[in-house]
Structure formats: C-alpha cells, structure tokens
Scaffold this motif. Structure first.
Motif, PDB file in Angstrom:
ATOM      1  N   PHE A  66       0.804  -1.220   0.000  1.00 40.51           N
ATOM      2  CA  PHE A  66       0.000   0.000   0.000  1.00 40.51           C
ATOM      3  C   PHE A  66       0.839   1.274   0.000  1.00 40.51           C
ATOM      4  O   PHE A  66       0.305   2.373   0.088  1.00 40.51           O
ATOM      5  CB  PHE A  66      -0.989   0.008   1.171  1.00 40.51           C
ATOM      6  N   ARG A  67       2.152   1.163  -0.131  1.00 40.86           N
ATOM      7  CA  ARG A  67       3.050   2.321  -0.075  1.00 40.86           C
ATOM      8  C   ARG A  67       2.659   3.422  -1.066  1.00 40.86           C
ATOM      9  O   ARG A  67       2.582   4.592  -0.722  1.00 40.86           O
ATOM     10  CB  ARG A  67       4.485   1.905  -0.345  1.00 40.86           C
ATOM     11  N   GLU A  68       2.445   3.054  -2.301  1.00 38.21           N
ATOM     12  CA  GLU A  68       2.167   4.046  -3.346  1.00 38.21           C
ATOM     13  C   GLU A  68       0.964   4.914  -2.986  1.00 38.21           C
ATOM     14  O   GLU A  68       0.998   6.135  -3.144  1.00 38.21           O
ATOM     15  CB  GLU A  68       1.934   3.337  -4.682  1.00 38.21           C
ATOM     16  N   LYS A  69      -0.102   4.295  -2.472  1.00 36.54           N
ATOM     17  CA  LYS A  69      -1.302   5.050  -2.113  1.00 36.54           C
ATOM     18  C   LYS A  69      -1.049   5.979  -0.930  1.00 36.54           C
ATOM     19  O   LYS A  69      -1.554   7.097  -0.896  1.00 36.54           O
ATOM     20  CB  LYS A  69      -2.449   4.102  -1.814  1.00 36.54           C
ATOM     21  N   VAL A  70      -0.264   5.520   0.044  1.00 35.54           N
ATOM     22  CA  VAL A  70       0.049   6.347   1.213  1.00 35.54           C
ATOM     23  C   VAL A  70       0.823   7.581   0.781  1.00 35.54           C
ATOM     24  O   VAL A  70       0.458   8.720   1.122  1.00 35.54           O
ATOM     25  CB  VAL A  70       0.856   5.549   2.265  1.00 35.54           C
ATOM     26  N   ILE A  71       1.899   7.384   0.043  1.00 37.27           N
ATOM     27  CA  ILE A  71       2.742   8.503  -0.385  1.00 37.27           C
ATOM     28  C   ILE A  71       1.951   9.458  -1.275  1.00 37.27           C
ATOM     29  O   ILE A  71       2.022  10.682  -1.121  1.00 37.27           O
ATOM     30  CB  ILE A  71       4.013   7.983  -1.098  1.00 37.27           C
ATOM     31  N   GLU A  72       1.172   8.912  -2.194  1.00 38.47           N
ATOM     32  CA  GLU A  72       0.368   9.746  -3.091  1.00 38.47           C
ATOM     33  C   GLU A  72      -0.624  10.606  -2.303  1.00 38.47           C
ATOM     34  O   GLU A  72      -0.751  11.807  -2.548  1.00 38.47           O
ATOM     35  CB  GLU A  72      -0.383   8.847  -4.074  1.00 38.47           C
ATOM     36  N   TYR A  73      -1.311   9.996  -1.334  1.00 38.60           N
ATOM     37  CA  TYR A  73      -2.315  10.734  -0.559  1.00 38.60           C
ATOM     38  C   TYR A  73      -1.667  11.843   0.273  1.00 38.60           C
ATOM     39  O   TYR A  73      -2.144  12.975   0.283  1.00 38.60           O
ATOM     40  CB  TYR A  73      -3.100   9.783   0.347  1.00 38.60           C
ATOM     41  N   VAL A  74      -0.587  11.512   0.977  1.00 42.35           N
ATOM     42  CA  VAL A  74       0.081  12.509   1.810  1.00 42.35           C
ATOM     43  C   VAL A  74       0.629  13.646   0.944  1.00 42.35           C
ATOM     44  O   VAL A  74       0.518  14.822   1.299  1.00 42.35           O
ATOM     45  CB  VAL A  74       1.192  11.871   2.670  1.00 42.35           C
ATOM     46  N   ASP A  75       1.171  13.309  -0.194  1.00 45.09           N
ATOM     47  CA  ASP A  75       1.733  14.313  -1.105  1.00 45.09           C
ATOM     48  C   ASP A  75       0.649  15.250  -1.653  1.00 45.09           C
ATOM     49  O   ASP A  75       0.907  16.427  -1.910  1.00 45.09           O
ATOM     50  CB  ASP A  75       2.479  13.621  -2.240  1.00 45.09           C
ATOM     51  N   MET A  76      -0.566  14.748  -1.803  1.00 41.21           N
ATOM     52  CA  MET A  76      -1.675  15.562  -2.312  1.00 41.21           C
ATOM     53  C   MET A  76      -2.176  16.576  -1.288  1.00 41.21           C
ATOM     54  O   MET A  76      -2.929  17.487  -1.629  1.00 41.21           O
ATOM     55  CB  MET A  76      -2.849  14.652  -2.714  1.00 41.21           C
ATOM     56  N   HIS A  77      -1.766  16.420  -0.017  1.00 41.46           N
ATOM     57  CA  HIS A  77      -2.271  17.273   1.066  1.00 41.46           C
ATOM     58  C   HIS A  77      -1.119  17.879   1.872  1.00 41.46           C
ATOM     59  O   HIS A  77      -0.950  17.581   3.052  1.00 41.46           O
ATOM     60  CB  HIS A  77      -3.194  16.466   1.983  1.00 41.46           C
ATOM     61  N   PRO A  78      -0.344  18.758   1.239  1.00 44.33           N
ATOM     62  CA  PRO A  78       0.832  19.300   1.920  1.00 44.33           C
ATOM     63  C   PRO A  78       0.503  20.199   3.118  1.00 44.33           C
ATOM     64  O   PRO A  78       1.353  20.414   3.972  1.00 44.33           O
ATOM     65  CB  PRO A  78       1.540  20.093   0.824  1.00 44.33           C
ATOM     66  N   GLU A  79      -0.727  20.695   3.195  1.00 41.71           N
ATOM     67  CA  GLU A  79      -1.097  21.599   4.282  1.00 41.71           C
ATOM     68  C   GLU A  79      -1.564  20.854   5.537  1.00 41.71           C
ATOM     69  O   GLU A  79      -1.712  21.458   6.596  1.00 41.71           O
ATOM     70  CB  GLU A  79      -2.192  22.562   3.813  1.00 41.71           C
ATOM     71  N   LYS A  80      -1.787  19.558   5.442  1.00 42.72           N
ATOM     72  CA  LYS A  80      -2.326  18.795   6.570  1.00 42.72           C
ATOM     73  C   LYS A  80      -1.212  18.182   7.415  1.00 42.72           C
ATOM     74  O   LYS A  80      -0.164  17.811   6.911  1.00 42.72           O
ATOM     75  CB  LYS A  80      -3.240  17.681   6.066  1.00 42.72           C
ATOM     76  N   GLU A  81      -1.488  18.090   8.725  1.00 42.87           N
ATOM     77  CA  GLU A  81      -0.583  17.372   9.608  1.00 42.87           C
ATOM     78  C   GLU A  81      -0.704  15.883   9.301  1.00 42.87           C
ATOM     79  O   GLU A  81      -1.767  15.406   8.907  1.00 42.87           O
ATOM     80  CB  GLU A  81      -0.948  17.605  11.075  1.00 42.87           C
ATOM     81  N   VAL A  82       0.387  15.155   9.514  1.00 46.25           N
ATOM     82  CA  VAL A  82       0.390  13.722   9.243  1.00 46.25           C
ATOM     83  C   VAL A  82       0.410  12.968  10.573  1.00 46.25           C
ATOM     84  O   VAL A  82       1.301  13.180  11.404  1.00 46.25           O
ATOM     85  CB  VAL A  82       1.612  13.314   8.390  1.00 46.25           C
ATOM     86  N   HIS A  83      -0.594  12.104  10.757  1.00 47.05           N
ATOM     87  CA  HIS A  83      -0.689  11.254  11.941  1.00 47.05           C
ATOM     88  C   HIS A  83      -0.814   9.811  11.469  1.00 47.05           C
ATOM     89  O   HIS A  83      -1.666   9.508  10.617  1.00 47.05           O
ATOM     90  CB  HIS A  83      -1.909  11.622  12.789  1.00 47.05           C
TER      91      HIS A  83
END
Length: 170
Positions: A39-56
């Motif tokens: 599931f790596r590709e989906k995780v990185i893609e999603y986080v990259d699409m939301h640079p303004e959000k905190e990551v938890h």
C-alpha cells in the motif's frame, strides 16, 4: 495466521523503494517491508496531495510495524513531519534503521503493555531495535514512571523518554 507468517520473515531487506540513495541501503524486517509495499504508493500519493495537513499515523501490532515504516517513508521521501503512535508494535530494523529514524522529523510514541510478547518480535537472532519514545503500562493500565520502566521486558535499547522535540533539533 497471516500476521504470524509476516512476522516470521525476519530476515533483513533493503528499503530500496526510498529515493535517498543512502537511506535506500538501510535494511529492515523483510516481512514488514513486503507488507508495507502493498500500500506504499497510495500512502505517499495521498500525503503528497495534502501538503497543508498534519500527518498522523497509528498502528497496533503488525500495524504498528507498518506505521513505523510509513512514518519513515513519509518523513524521508516527502520531507514531512510525522506524528506516530504505535501499540504493541514489534521492532522493525537494526541500529542503522534506528539511527536514520532518529534524524528524521518523526514523533513516535510506542505504547507497550509490560509483558507483551509482540514487542520482543522478531527475537534475538538479528539485533533489531525499537524506535521512538516508550510509554510502558502495566497490566492494569497504569503508566510506569520513566525511572521504573523495565526495558529488558520489552527489549528496548534506545530509551528517549525525556527528550522533547527541541532536544531533537526540530
């Protein structure tokens, strides 16, 4: 049973999927890396699409190992700060992994019940080490004072319970 099979693949595997040539040479638990790659590709893609959000990132047991790998990947690949909590997570890598992890902007709190055997996975044949700050609780749910933590119980070799984010330089 599938979790046990993943845990059993305790040989080391390079994290060759990382962009950084130095970090891609670091090895981690083969079973956990292989599972994360699903599931790596989906995780990185999603986080990259939301640079303004905190990551938890949060995970329990095998999910804690995957949360550790995802946090490492997000912080190193996307240069993002990551807040992570794991519960009863096994160890993921050796001292090379731990040392690189410590240099990344990751706040990881590792919650462990005192006698949880999963925190001792994958055993002692390969010198795996935990990452993050340990929060150890007893069987009744009470948190141990930092001075009373029994690191031998959880095979913890790198206790940083008193460090703050500022102590780590971020």
């Amino acid at each position: 049973i599938l979790n046990m099979l993943t845990d059993a693949r305790a040989t080391l595997k390079k994290m060759s999927y990382l962009d950084d040539s130095e970090l891609s040479e670091i090895k981690a638990h083969e079973g956990f890396v292989s599972e994360y790659m699903l599931f790596r590709e989906k995780v990185i893609e999603y986080v990259d699409m939301h640079p303004e959000k905190e990551v938890h990132v949060v995970g329990h047991s095998l999910g804690g190992a995957l949360a550790t790998l995802a946090s490492f990947d997000i912080a190193s690949s996307l240069n993002r700060e990551v807040n992570t909590v794991t519960f009863g997570a096994p160890r993921v890598g050796t001292s090379d992994f731990r040392n690189a992890f410590d240099e990344l902007p990751i706040n990881l709190f590792r919650v462990v019940v005192a006698n949880d055997p999963i925190a001792r996975v994958p055993g002692m044949l390969i010198p795996y080490e935990h990452v993050g700050q340990l929060i150890q609780i007893d069987e009744s749910g009470d948190m141990f004072e930092p001075s009373d933590i029994n690191t031998a119980t959880v095979s913890y070799t790198h206790l940083r319970a008193h460090e703050t984010r500022e102590d780590r330089g971020w």
